[in-house]
Scaffold this active site. Sequence first.
Site, PDB file in Angstrom:
ATOM      1  N   SER A 180      31.467  40.868  39.643  1.00  0.00           N
ATOM      2  CA  SER A 180      30.246  40.885  40.096  1.00  0.00           C
ATOM      3  C   SER A 180      30.104  41.279  41.876  1.00  0.00           C
ATOM      4  CB  SER A 180      29.774  39.716  40.003  1.00  0.00           C
ATOM      5  OG  SER A 180      30.491  38.413  40.522  1.00  0.00           O
ATOM      6  N   HIS A 236      28.665  46.364  35.729  1.00  0.00           N
ATOM      7  CA  HIS A 236      28.294  44.831  36.139  1.00  0.00           C
ATOM      8  C   HIS A 236      27.016  44.321  35.355  1.00  0.00           C
ATOM      9  CE1 HIS A 236      26.565  42.003  39.210  1.00  0.00           C
ATOM     10  NE2 HIS A 236      27.454  41.106  38.289  1.00  0.00           N
ATOM     11  N   GLU A 277      24.542  47.577  36.192  1.00  0.00           N
ATOM     12  CA  GLU A 277      25.039  48.474  37.602  1.00  0.00           C
ATOM     13  C   GLU A 277      26.101  49.179  37.054  1.00  0.00           C
ATOM     14  OE1 GLU A 277      23.650  45.629  41.525  1.00  0.00           O
ATOM     15  OE2 GLU A 277      25.483  45.259  40.366  1.00  0.00           O
ATOM     16  N   ASN A 334      24.081  41.468  44.157  1.00  0.00           N
ATOM     17  CA  ASN A 334      24.518  40.542  44.727  1.00  0.00           C
ATOM     18  C   ASN A 334      24.720  40.550  46.235  1.00  0.00           C
ATOM     19  OD1 ASN A 334      25.183  38.423  42.638  1.00  0.00           O
ATOM     20  ND2 ASN A 334      27.024  39.619  42.158  1.00  0.00           N
TER      21      ASN A 334
END
Length: 305
Positions: free
Chosen positions: A140, A161, A173, A211
């Site tokens: 992540s 991800h 992702e 993130n």
Amino acid sequence: MNKLSILTRAFSSSSLNAVKTVTVVGGGLMGSGIAQVAAQAGQNVTVVDLKPELLEKAQKSIQQNLTRVAKKVHKDDAAKVEAFVQDAASRIKVSTKVEDGVNADLIIEAIVEKLDVKQELFNKLDLLAPEHTILASNTSSISINAIGAGIKRKDRFGGLHFFNPVPIMRLLEVIKGDHISEQTYQTMMEWGKAVGKTCITCKDTPGFVVNRLLGPYSAEALRMYERGDAKAENIDLAMKLACGYPMGPFELADYTGLDTKKAILGVMFKATGDPVFRPIPVLDRLVEEGKLGRKSGEGFFKYEK
């Protein structure tokens, strides 16, 4: 998304010509979720974890989640529900030995968020897996280039991800390292679509898209709580009712795991130097006490196991 899409999209996608077998290394929430969506899409899946108890828990969780999906798709048709669950579950096998999962078209790592541990795993997989196998990390926040620094097949390595809970969250992702080939990238994109995800692409930048944006938001929420500006439940309620978020920052932190949250912030702080990602004492204290969120029964909130 159409309820049947998760069942049918795979069979019209060219990616299944390239990816028919998938191995997931890691039997936690993320790993079991990835295994489930791949099996639902008609692929044969091996889940590998060193801990037999995690594999047993993963199998039970997958069975329960498959039943929920089947009931949504097939309503009250018990025969079809049972057939769907049995068919998907039959595609999943488990093992405590990584060697049992190397003969796959795609191997996805979903283990602890530590660079050295991931590097060790991929260096081993690079030696054991067939030449055609694509290797991918579900990291992540850690650099894809750094994770794959020691492998030879850099052209067949990238990031996939997923988001927790994997069977529900629609985004994937797809992270492009510096050396990934166009063919590998396209295969990963098509595979993501085949398992029912909406795929976006991001280069190998700290935190990728989600993130990098979510980190400062959650860090500031933790600092508000630490200063005593507002209670955790009120901050959560504010973000849900005022901003339309499905979960507040503390619910989300407890769900993903406070140890994971701490690890992500640590990686981001080291990679960017941005003080917004600096250590947060209240988070460090809870992790040290073993209060990791839902998986331990207590984090910012308490949960019944």
